[in-house]
Design a protein around this motif. Structure first.
Motif, mmCIF file in Angstrom:
data_model
loop_
_atom_site.group_PDB
_atom_site.id
_atom_site.type_symbol
_atom_site.label_atom_id
_atom_site.label_comp_id
_atom_site.label_asym_id
_atom_site.label_seq_id
_atom_site.Cartn_x
_atom_site.Cartn_y
_atom_site.Cartn_z
ATOM 1 N N GLU A 2 -9.938 3.103 -36.596
ATOM 2 C CA GLU A 2 -10.338 3.588 -37.911
ATOM 3 C C GLU A 2 -11.093 2.517 -38.696
ATOM 4 O O GLU A 2 -12.119 2.803 -39.325
ATOM 5 N N CYS A 32 -9.915 12.094 -49.052
ATOM 6 C CA CYS A 32 -9.276 13.310 -48.565
ATOM 7 C C CYS A 32 -9.004 14.261 -49.721
ATOM 8 O O CYS A 32 -9.320 15.456 -49.650
ATOM 9 N N ARG A 64 -14.721 14.701 -42.366
ATOM 10 C CA ARG A 64 -15.375 13.409 -42.115
ATOM 11 C C ARG A 64 -16.737 13.341 -42.798
ATOM 12 O O ARG A 64 -17.179 12.260 -43.220
ATOM 13 N N THR A 79 -19.858 2.862 -39.941
ATOM 14 C CA THR A 79 -20.475 3.839 -40.841
ATOM 15 C C THR A 79 -21.210 3.142 -41.975
ATOM 16 O O THR A 79 -22.340 3.521 -42.332
ATOM 17 N N SER A 109 -9.320 11.497 -44.527
ATOM 18 C CA SER A 109 -10.008 12.724 -44.152
ATOM 19 C C SER A 109 -9.018 13.875 -44.080
ATOM 20 O O SER A 109 -7.860 13.690 -43.680
ATOM 21 N N TRP A 121 -14.498 2.209 -37.352
ATOM 22 C CA TRP A 121 -15.349 3.335 -37.730
ATOM 23 C C TRP A 121 -15.915 3.140 -39.134
ATOM 24 O O TRP A 121 -17.094 3.410 -39.376
ATOM 25 N N THR A 165 -12.769 18.656 -39.619
ATOM 26 C CA THR A 165 -12.250 17.723 -40.618
ATOM 27 C C THR A 165 -13.308 17.522 -41.699
ATOM 28 O O THR A 165 -14.432 18.013 -41.596
ATOM 29 N N GLU A 172 -14.248 14.311 -36.020
ATOM 30 C CA GLU A 172 -14.988 15.369 -36.692
ATOM 31 C C GLU A 172 -14.325 16.722 -36.485
ATOM 32 O O GLU A 172 -14.525 17.657 -37.271
ATOM 33 N N ILE A 224 -9.706 9.312 -39.321
ATOM 34 C CA ILE A 224 -10.988 9.465 -40.007
ATOM 35 C C ILE A 224 -12.182 9.508 -39.070
ATOM 36 O O ILE A 224 -13.250 9.988 -39.455
ATOM 37 N N PHE A 225 -12.026 9.028 -37.838
ATOM 38 C CA PHE A 225 -13.169 9.007 -36.926
ATOM 39 C C PHE A 225 -13.380 10.353 -36.235
ATOM 40 O O PHE A 225 -14.364 10.545 -35.533
ATOM 41 N N LEU A 232 -16.646 11.575 -46.098
ATOM 42 C CA LEU A 232 -16.633 10.117 -45.973
ATOM 43 C C LEU A 232 -18.033 9.571 -45.702
ATOM 44 O O LEU A 232 -18.449 8.558 -46.286
ATOM 45 N N GLU A 233 -18.755 10.225 -44.819
ATOM 46 C CA GLU A 233 -20.093 9.752 -44.460
ATOM 47 C C GLU A 233 -21.040 9.817 -45.655
ATOM 48 O O GLU A 233 -21.951 8.983 -45.770
#
Length: 374
Positions: free
Chosen positions: A359, A212, A317, A366, A242, A362, A315, A308, A305-306, A320-321
């Motif tokens: 979370e 974040c 996100r 991911t 996030s 997720w 967000t 968007e 975090i899941f 993170l991805e």
């Protein structure tokens, strides 16, 4: 593939600062989280201990918690030593960084956490204690650096003695954060250059990479992680978190997330690419009153975090991805959505327990999806 990463959530999402509060929260949430996310293996804990809780833990309570972990198939993976005092239910704001590394109370607190963690971690285990990024930016002076270094060396030497006595290998995990002395990756690298810690102690310090925070700074995950690795700095843990973001006229919608508990630092990108930094959302509001339309703005507000998109804004996100597949295997991952309780009520999509499980799932999904592509 996700099993290659120890994965947990940080218990700083729960209210309460005494040891009795910690135990009540663990008993309420950890068994369900373990059943949902780690049914076939012990569940790691990212344990937040305030100074009050650490002081309340006597030998009997420390031993009792070890037994509790055994009974509930859990273990303490790492400790959050960032917030010293009250972290929920009151105006925390910039007090979250106090006492900072200019203050001997921060030294005593961190040493105490190390002594407790040594009782809970197996011999020679690698673990960490996260901490503030030196201090909040306002009020810090170059003349403070010698005191900061002396305090940090004192703590690292204590960690080394713990290990020499057969205890765990503890790393102090400095956590860069917006509007602090260390916020960007470049400042983290400059910090290690400035400190020049004794070679015998460098194995006891690294970074807590909070996704974040670095997303708010408009940093590239690939570039940031590569720079840290190139400098030989250890990432002791990654906080999977996030932030909020919006573009153009929609930036004004970010002001709806202003609330009285936490600082929500904002970094705004102007149309010419210049980045402007604000300590909290009221500062952003005053800038927007000038009438200039920004390119984009990102805000330090730990959202689920899941998601968007939330409450009409986007967000980070995507950060993170991009970041998670680049994290070296074995690095502890800690979900840290501590702002769940201050989200506008209409945006609290799940119960806290359901949000924790969702979370963690997720993150697993991911990682599995990313690694299956390679």
């Amino acid at each position: 593939m996700s099993r290659a990463y120890p994965l947990t959530y940080c218990t700083n999402i729960h209210p309460g600062d005494g040891w009795a509060d910690v135990m009540l929260n663990l008993e309420d949430h950890v068994p369900a989280a373990r059943r949902a996310c780690s049914p076939d293996a012990p569940f790691p804990l990212g344990l937040r201990l305030s100074a009050r809780a650490a002081d309340e833990l006597d030998d009997a309570a420390i031993d009792a918690f070890s037994r509790w972990c055994d009974e509930h198939e859990c273990y303490v993976l790492m400790v959050n030593g960032f917030p010293y005092g009250v972290f929920h239910g009151a105006a925390v704001k910039e007090r979250a960084y106090l006492p900072d590394w200019r203050d001997a109370r921060r030294v005593a607190y961190t040493k105490r956490l190390a002594d407790i963690l040594a009782r809970w971690s197996p011999r020679e285990a690698l673990t960490s204690i996260s901490t503030v990024p030196v201090a909040f930016r306002e009020g810090f002076d170059a003349a403070d650096w010698p005191t900061v270094r002396a305090h940090l060396v004192d703590v690292l030497a204590h960690f080394a003695r713990v290990r020499d006595r057969g205890g765990p290998w503890i790393r102090l995990a400095i956590e860069p954060e917006p509007h602090c002395v260390i916020e960007r990756t470049a400042e983290a690298l400059a910090f290690f250059e400035r400190m020049r810690f004794p070679a015998s102690l460098t194995e006891h310090i690294g970074l807590c990479f909070d996704c974040c925070h670095q997303a708010v700074e408009f940093e590239s995950p690939a570039q940031s992680l590569a720079q840290i690795a190139g400098a030989g700095i250890a990432i002791a843990r990654v906080q999977v978190s996030s932030a909020l973001r919006a573009s153009g006229a929609a930036v004004a919608q970010l002001l709806a997330f202003d609330e009285p508990t936490y600082l929500h630092q904002a970094v705004l990108q102007r149309r010419d690419g210049e980045l402007l930094r604000f300590a909290d959302l009221p500062g952003l509001a005053r800038w927007l009153e000038r009438g200039e339309t920004p390119e984009e703005c990102r805000v330090h507000f730990h959202v689920p975090i899941f998601l968007e998109r939330i409450g009409g804004v986007d967000t980070t996100r995507f950060f993170l991805e991009e970041a998670l597949p680049r994290i070296p295997a074995g690095t502890p991952l800690e979900v840290e959505t501590y702002s769940f309780g201050v989200l506008p009520a209409a945006l609290r999509l799940d119960s806290l327990g359901a949000s924790i499980a969702r979370e963690l799932d997720w993150v697993k999904g991911t990682l599995d999806a990313a690694h299956s592509r390679h």
